[in-house]
Design an enzyme around this catalytic site. Structure first.
Site, PDB file in Angstrom:
ATOM      1  N   LYS A 190     -48.764  32.891 -22.248  1.00  0.00           N
ATOM      2  CA  LYS A 190     -49.804  32.131 -22.957  1.00  0.00           C
ATOM      3  C   LYS A 190     -51.122  32.197 -22.187  1.00  0.00           C
ATOM      4  O   LYS A 190     -52.197  32.352 -22.779  1.00  0.00           O
ATOM      5  CB  LYS A 190     -49.352  30.664 -23.132  1.00  0.00           C
ATOM      6  CG  LYS A 190     -48.204  30.525 -24.144  1.00  0.00           C
ATOM      7  CD  LYS A 190     -47.535  29.149 -24.092  1.00  0.00           C
ATOM      8  CE  LYS A 190     -46.338  29.096 -25.035  1.00  0.00           C
ATOM      9  NZ  LYS A 190     -45.566  27.847 -24.963  1.00  0.00           N
ATOM     10  N   GLN A 249     -45.031  22.189 -22.056  1.00  0.00           N
ATOM     11  CA  GLN A 249     -44.008  23.224 -22.225  1.00  0.00           C
ATOM     12  C   GLN A 249     -42.605  22.603 -22.219  1.00  0.00           C
ATOM     13  O   GLN A 249     -42.265  21.813 -21.353  1.00  0.00           O
ATOM     14  CB  GLN A 249     -44.138  24.264 -21.095  1.00  0.00           C
ATOM     15  CG  GLN A 249     -43.203  25.453 -21.235  1.00  0.00           C
ATOM     16  CD  GLN A 249     -43.462  26.295 -22.477  1.00  0.00           C
ATOM     17  OE1 GLN A 249     -44.592  26.463 -22.900  1.00  0.00           O
ATOM     18  NE2 GLN A 249     -42.408  26.813 -23.074  1.00  0.00           N
ATOM     19  N   ASP A 261     -49.552  22.257 -30.478  1.00  0.00           N
ATOM     20  CA  ASP A 261     -48.147  22.587 -30.774  1.00  0.00           C
ATOM     21  C   ASP A 261     -47.703  21.978 -32.106  1.00  0.00           C
ATOM     22  O   ASP A 261     -46.687  22.381 -32.663  1.00  0.00           O
ATOM     23  CB  ASP A 261     -47.246  22.005 -29.682  1.00  0.00           C
ATOM     24  CG  ASP A 261     -46.675  23.067 -28.760  1.00  0.00           C
ATOM     25  OD1 ASP A 261     -46.550  24.223 -29.194  1.00  0.00           O
ATOM     26  OD2 ASP A 261     -46.344  22.716 -27.615  1.00  0.00           O
TER      27      ASP A 261
HETATM   28  N1  GUN Z   1     -40.582  25.913 -25.741  1.00  0.00           N
HETATM   29  C1  GUN Z   1     -40.127  26.864 -26.589  1.00  0.00           C
HETATM   30  N2  GUN Z   1     -40.996  27.050 -27.601  1.00  0.00           N
HETATM   31  C2  GUN Z   1     -42.014  26.189 -27.394  1.00  0.00           C
HETATM   32  C3  GUN Z   1     -43.212  25.921 -28.110  1.00  0.00           C
HETATM   33  O1  GUN Z   1     -43.525  26.506 -29.153  1.00  0.00           O
HETATM   34  N3  GUN Z   1     -44.013  24.961 -27.544  1.00  0.00           N
HETATM   35  C4  GUN Z   1     -43.689  24.311 -26.389  1.00  0.00           C
HETATM   36  N4  GUN Z   1     -44.521  23.384 -25.942  1.00  0.00           N
HETATM   37  N5  GUN Z   1     -42.577  24.543 -25.730  1.00  0.00           N
HETATM   38  C5  GUN Z   1     -41.748  25.483 -26.224  1.00  0.00           C
END
Ligand code: GUN
Length: 315
Positions: free
Chosen positions: A54, A98, A124
């Protein structure tokens, strides 16, 4: 005949290219780049990889990605403090916590932190306000993986209206939101899970099958109607040679990848499904790149809204 491969890497690159002008406009107007604050707690290796991906994607696009790391011994209060700091900051447009969080933080930690995020910075889309808006068909931030799946289907010209869609998996992050989004696009949606009776027969009814259950190669040809579109959301790292060899045909180039790296990424869909499906997303290179691209889209949208642009509700 082998399924058409839906190239997520290419589609994600197109989406990022389309964002460049918007990033430049935001940067000019705010005198700083659109900025995403990420909280990463603990040392889960997969989360490290996702957060690095990211960050790199943001850097390449001219966004700023500000990662705050806390040790796995951190308390929930400490983690909440970071989220609140991002909320108050005039220099952070988007916020992401995350997942998964270390189990020591307790079972409600994830939901607590998602709910602590300012809904207007919740890139998110996991805050209950944003999830509620999504359920009502007027989302501001929709979760990134489901949005990416819809982009992938649309840009691959796969019709949704009137189609039967089956979603295997009912997670907050993928299964539930993607089911809602498909419903809003006039698909007839069935959500299946670990307790569903006669899962293969239900799945075989699908024109569009979404596998998001987190079990390597679980979805075999028995689950797939010939010609169906199969979207594989799973990312599972296999290290057992016997299992890898049982999944791939002799001579597959992916066996060489395994021999070189000592591990192999496989989805929730068995590789042999490519002989039955009409279209299929590869792993890696399918849904994964779209998740990251949609995070960039949501971050730019957050920056545009913080610059005073009108909130745009989407289906
Ligand atoms: N862990 C796995 N996929 C995601 C996601 O799309 N967002 C976040 N914050 N954590 C994740």
């Amino acid at each position: 005949m082998a399924a058409r491969l839906l190239d997520g890497t290419r589609i994600a690159a197109d989406i990022r290219t389309e964002l460049i002008a918007r990033v430049e406009a935001c940067t000019l107007a705010a005198q700083r780049p659109p900025t995403l604050g990420i909280l990463l707690v603990g040392d889960d290796p997969a989360s490290e990889v996702y957060v690095n991906t990211k960050s790199k994607a943001g850097d390449a696009l001219g966004l700023k990605v500000d990662v705050v790391r806390l040790p796995k011994t951190a308390t929930l209060d400490k983690a909440k403090e970071v989220v609140c700091r991002f909320n108050r900051s005039q220099n952070h447009d988007g916020i992401l916590v995350q997942a998964p969080l270390p189990s020591a933080l307790g079972t409600i930690a994830e939901q607590t932190l998602f709910e602590a995020i300012d809904p207007m910075k919740d890139v998110d889309g996991f805050h209950p306000i944003n999830f509620g808006r999504l359920a009502q068909g007027r989302s501001v931030f929709a979760p990134c993986t489901p949005s990416g799946i819809l982009e992938l289907l649309d840009r691959s010209c796969i019709n949704l209206k009137g189609q039967r869609a089956v979603v295997i998996g009912r997670s907050q992050i993928v299964g539930k939101p993607v089911a809602l989004m498909l419903l809003h696009r006039h698909a007839t949606v069935t959500v299946c899970h670990s307790q569903t009776r006669d899962l293969p027969a239900l799945a075989r009814d699908a024109d569009i099958l979404i596998a998001a259950l987190g079990r390597p190669a679980f979805v075999t040809s028995e689950f797939v109607k010939p010609g169906a579109t199969v979207i594989d959301v799973g990312v599972n790292r296999l290290v057992d040679e016997t299992i890898v060899k049982s999944l791939l045909p002799l001579g597959s180039p992916r066996l060489q990848t395994f021999a070189r790296r000592g591990s192999l990424l496989v989805g929730d869909v068995h590789p042999a499904v490519s002989e039955t499906a009409g279209a299929l997303t590869p792993v890696p290179g399918g849904v994964g790149p779209l998740t990251v691209a949609m995070l960039m889209v949501n971050t730019v949208r957050a920056a545009e809204m913080s610059l005073g642009q009108a909130v745009q509700y989407r289906g």
